[in-house]
Structures are given as C-alpha cells and as structure tokens.
Design a protein around this motif. Sequence first.
Motif, PDB file in Angstrom:
ATOM      1  N   PHE A  91     -22.147  96.524  39.848  1.00 18.08           N
ATOM      2  CA  PHE A  91     -20.966  96.135  39.077  1.00 18.08           C
ATOM      3  C   PHE A  91     -21.272  95.047  38.055  1.00 18.08           C
ATOM      4  CE2 PHE A  91     -18.956  98.798  42.103  1.00 18.08           C
ATOM      5  CZ  PHE A  91     -17.860  99.299  41.416  1.00 18.08           C
ATOM      6  N   ILE A  92     -22.323  94.283  38.282  1.00 13.61           N
ATOM      7  CA  ILE A  92     -22.755  93.361  37.230  1.00 13.61           C
ATOM      8  C   ILE A  92     -23.397  94.166  36.095  1.00 13.61           C
ATOM      9  CG2 ILE A  92     -24.267  91.439  36.624  1.00 13.61           C
ATOM     10  CD1 ILE A  92     -24.012  90.467  39.482  1.00 13.61           C
ATOM     11  N   ALA A  93     -24.204  95.174  36.453  1.00 14.21           N
ATOM     12  CA  ALA A  93     -24.811  96.036  35.424  1.00 14.21           C
ATOM     13  C   ALA A  93     -23.722  96.720  34.601  1.00 14.21           C
ATOM     14  CB  ALA A  93     -25.719  97.077  36.081  1.00 14.21           C
TER      15      ALA A  93
ATOM     16  N   VAL B 280     -16.339  91.056  36.257  1.00 16.22           N
ATOM     17  CA  VAL B 280     -16.506  91.569  37.616  1.00 16.22           C
ATOM     18  C   VAL B 280     -15.332  91.038  38.421  1.00 16.22           C
ATOM     19  CG1 VAL B 280     -17.962  91.667  39.672  1.00 16.22           C
ATOM     20  CG2 VAL B 280     -19.016  91.596  37.401  1.00 16.22           C
ATOM     21  N   PRO B 281     -14.355  91.895  38.768  1.00 13.34           N
ATOM     22  CA  PRO B 281     -13.145  91.425  39.438  1.00 13.34           C
ATOM     23  C   PRO B 281     -13.370  91.076  40.901  1.00 13.34           C
ATOM     24  CG  PRO B 281     -13.085  93.800  39.226  1.00 13.34           C
ATOM     25  CD  PRO B 281     -14.308  93.334  38.476  1.00 13.34           C
ATOM     26  N   GLN B 282     -12.442  90.326  41.442  1.00 11.71           N
ATOM     27  CA  GLN B 282     -12.503  89.920  42.840  1.00 11.71           C
ATOM     28  C   GLN B 282     -12.482  91.121  43.764  1.00 11.71           C
ATOM     29  OE1 GLN B 282      -9.412  87.177  43.797  1.00 11.71           O
ATOM     30  NE2 GLN B 282     -10.210  86.697  45.813  1.00 11.71           N
ATOM     31  N   LYS B 283     -11.818  92.199  43.362  1.00 18.61           N
ATOM     32  CA  LYS B 283     -11.635  93.351  44.238  1.00 18.61           C
ATOM     33  C   LYS B 283     -12.707  94.417  44.068  1.00 18.61           C
ATOM     34  CE  LYS B 283      -6.636  92.712  44.547  1.00 18.61           C
ATOM     35  NZ  LYS B 283      -5.298  93.330  44.320  1.00 18.61           N
ATOM     36  N   ALA B 284     -13.803  94.088  43.384  1.00 17.22           N
ATOM     37  CA  ALA B 284     -14.858  95.086  43.205  1.00 17.22           C
ATOM     38  C   ALA B 284     -15.375  95.583  44.539  1.00 17.22           C
ATOM     39  CB  ALA B 284     -16.006  94.504  42.378  1.00 17.22           C
ATOM     40  N   GLN B 285     -15.460  94.674  45.533  1.00 15.30           N
ATOM     41  CA  GLN B 285     -15.968  95.057  46.847  1.00 15.30           C
ATOM     42  C   GLN B 285     -15.009  95.979  47.595  1.00 15.30           C
ATOM     43  OE1 GLN B 285     -18.891  94.414  48.201  1.00 15.30           O
ATOM     44  NE2 GLN B 285     -19.713  93.051  46.671  1.00 15.30           N
TER      45      GLN B 285
ATOM     46  N   THR C  97     -21.583 105.011  37.555  1.00 16.53           N
ATOM     47  CA  THR C  97     -20.736 103.818  37.636  1.00 16.53           C
ATOM     48  C   THR C  97     -21.067 102.833  36.520  1.00 16.53           C
ATOM     49  OG1 THR C  97     -20.592 104.065  40.044  1.00 16.53           O
ATOM     50  CG2 THR C  97     -19.996 101.922  39.136  1.00 16.53           C
ATOM     51  N   VAL C  98     -22.352 102.608  36.281  1.00 15.40           N
ATOM     52  CA  VAL C  98     -22.768 101.689  35.221  1.00 15.40           C
ATOM     53  C   VAL C  98     -22.321 102.206  33.852  1.00 15.40           C
ATOM     54  CG1 VAL C  98     -24.749 100.629  34.065  1.00 15.40           C
ATOM     55  CG2 VAL C  98     -24.700 100.789  36.561  1.00 15.40           C
ATOM     56  N   LEU C  99     -22.407 103.513  33.641  1.00 17.98           N
ATOM     57  CA  LEU C  99     -22.007 104.103  32.367  1.00 17.98           C
ATOM     58  C   LEU C  99     -20.520 103.908  32.070  1.00 17.98           C
ATOM     59  CD1 LEU C  99     -24.063 107.419  32.368  1.00 17.98           C
ATOM     60  CD2 LEU C  99     -24.104 105.681  30.567  1.00 17.98           C
ATOM     61  N   LEU C 100     -19.711 103.729  33.114  1.00 19.36           N
ATOM     62  CA  LEU C 100     -18.282 103.480  32.897  1.00 19.36           C
ATOM     63  C   LEU C 100     -18.062 102.206  32.085  1.00 19.36           C
ATOM     64  CD1 LEU C 100     -16.749 104.378  36.385  1.00 19.36           C
ATOM     65  CD2 LEU C 100     -16.446 105.633  34.232  1.00 19.36           C
ATOM     66  N   GLY C 101     -19.025 101.299  32.126  1.00 15.01           N
ATOM     67  CA  GLY C 101     -18.915 100.072  31.358  1.00 15.01           C
ATOM     68  C   GLY C 101     -18.990 100.291  29.859  1.00 15.01           C
TER      69      GLY C 101
ATOM     70  N   GLU D  18     -14.617  85.348  42.243  1.00 12.48           N
ATOM     71  CA  GLU D  18     -14.975  85.356  43.669  1.00 12.48           C
ATOM     72  C   GLU D  18     -15.888  86.543  43.997  1.00 12.48           C
ATOM     73  OE1 GLU D  18     -14.238  82.940  45.564  1.00 12.48           O
ATOM     74  OE2 GLU D  18     -12.557  81.942  44.596  1.00 12.48           O
ATOM     75  N   PRO D  19     -17.023  86.669  43.331  1.00 13.44           N
ATOM     76  CA  PRO D  19     -17.835  87.884  43.459  1.00 13.44           C
ATOM     77  C   PRO D  19     -18.598  88.019  44.776  1.00 13.44           C
ATOM     78  CG  PRO D  19     -18.947  86.292  42.087  1.00 13.44           C
ATOM     79  CD  PRO D  19     -17.597  85.719  42.369  1.00 13.44           C
ATOM     80  N   THR D  20     -18.704  86.950  45.569  1.00 16.41           N
ATOM     81  CA  THR D  20     -19.505  87.039  46.798  1.00 16.41           C
ATOM     82  C   THR D  20     -18.652  87.108  48.059  1.00 16.41           C
ATOM     83  OG1 THR D  20     -19.709  84.618  46.923  1.00 16.41           O
ATOM     84  CG2 THR D  20     -21.440  85.814  45.750  1.00 16.41           C
ATOM     85  N   THR D  21     -17.363  87.368  47.904  1.00 18.02           N
ATOM     86  CA  THR D  21     -16.489  87.479  49.071  1.00 18.02           C
ATOM     87  C   THR D  21     -16.963  88.607  49.985  1.00 18.02           C
ATOM     88  OG1 THR D  21     -14.590  86.680  47.813  1.00 18.02           O
ATOM     89  CG2 THR D  21     -14.125  87.881  49.844  1.00 18.02           C
ATOM     90  N   GLY D  22     -17.174  88.295  51.257  1.00 19.24           N
ATOM     91  CA  GLY D  22     -17.577  89.308  52.230  1.00 19.24           C
ATOM     92  C   GLY D  22     -19.018  89.751  52.131  1.00 19.24           C
TER      93      GLY D  22
END
Length: 256
Positions: A157-159, A87-92, A105-109, A173-177
């Motif tokens: 994004f965790i899923a 889960v990248p820092q820029k996911a948000q 989105t989950v299926l992209l994984g 840094e998954p909780t930024t913002g």
Amino acid sequence: MDLNLGANQPIVELENVRVDYPGGVQAIDKVNLEIFEKDLIGLIGPNGAGKSTLLGVILGLIKPNHGSVRLFGEALKPKNLRLIGYVPQKAQLIDTSFPATVDETVLLGRVPGAGLFHRLNKEDHLRAEEAMKILGIDGLKERRIGQLSGGQFQRVFIAKAIVDKPKLLILDEPTTGVDSLSKSEFYHTLSHLNRDLGITILLSSHDIGIVTKLANKIACINRTLYFCGPTSEFETSSALSKLYDYPAGLMTHDHP
C-alpha cells in the motif's frame, strides 16, 4: 508539474483552521501548520485529538469551517491533490480474500492521476515496477494480497501510494495491528523514502518513542496544535505533558 516554489516556501500551509462536526462538536480549532519540502513530520496526540481530521483537511476530504489551506503554494486544487500519496488508517482492514495480486493493487495507484477510464499502458506498468522495487516487493508481484504478511501488506500500500511519484506522502496510523519486526522494517522504509528519494512525509502515530527518533519535526495536536517544531526542541519541552494532561516522558527504542 513545475511547482515553482521558493526555497523557503512551505508545500502545505494551514492558517487558523477550524473544523466543526454536527452537534456542535469542534474537531480542531486554530490550527496553524507549515510543512516544508523533505520534512518528515510526526503527528502525535491522544485518541480523538483530531489527527485524522487534520489529515482529511490536507487531503481535501474535509472542508474547514474557518481558515485557509494551501498546497504547493496554491489554494486546494485537484491537480495539487494528485501530488499527495495517502495510506489510510483502514488499509489493514481491506478484505484480503479479494482476488487481487500485488501488481494489480499497486497499479490502482495510477488511476487518480490518469483518470478512471484510463487504459493501463506500458508507462503505468513501468511505474508500478519501479515502486515495487523501491519497496522490495517486486518478487511478490504475482502473489495475491491475501497471502502476504503484515509487513508485506504494508509495503504494497505504500507502493500504491507512491506509484504516481507524489511530492508528499501522508500516513494515518499505518502500523496499527502490525508486529514489532514489521514495524521496524516499515520505519526503515519511510526513512529511505524521505532521506534518499526526497519524499516529504506526514506520519500520524501513537508510537511517540519511534516517531521522535524518526522524524525531524513533531506536531502535537489535541484539538489545537500544542507544539510544532524540531524534534530536538520537542524532547526538551513540556508539550508532551500538556498534550496528555499529566507528567509524561519519552521512551526510546533501538529502531528504526
């Protein structure tokens, strides 16, 4: 994939790793790190300390100038990198106006493991359903990602990161913002993934008080590793003061 790892063999091994950036900038140096199965390691350090660089080395995105990297008992190989969820820092920062649903989105994984031209099948959809249920977002599967709250967005994004059933989950840094309530729910989710599902987790974060409560081990980095060991030892050490170069203490929280 049968890993055939011994009980005491680390799943991640970094030995004397150094990364230099153009212009003679040394991002990290003399980094030795071992991560064992079912660890939940908190990676802490000030801005520019090399946390994201270190994660990039483990993910195979950055090639060290010196040292060695082993994953699951072997040198870096594509088959082993597929055992890592990220889960990248820029996911948000992803454009939430993009017309994708939670399910899509989950299926992209599933794409990295199955191949770019893989046609989604029943197993893929079952994996996505399972991941969404684990994260408690199966009721949102048809909702557009732009309609989600910050906490729901995180869970999607965790899923996506765990849909391929990784052995190691890396979060930068998954909780930024993210608001405090969503953070609390997020950390509870990580604890569940680690404790109940046995997923090894490497969490990079500035939230030292939470990380020291959540993680069983702490790794402190500021270009090199100042400390890497059990959280109980970190809390009584001088590593935090050395890391930030001034007297520092821990602030505890009531969550997760």
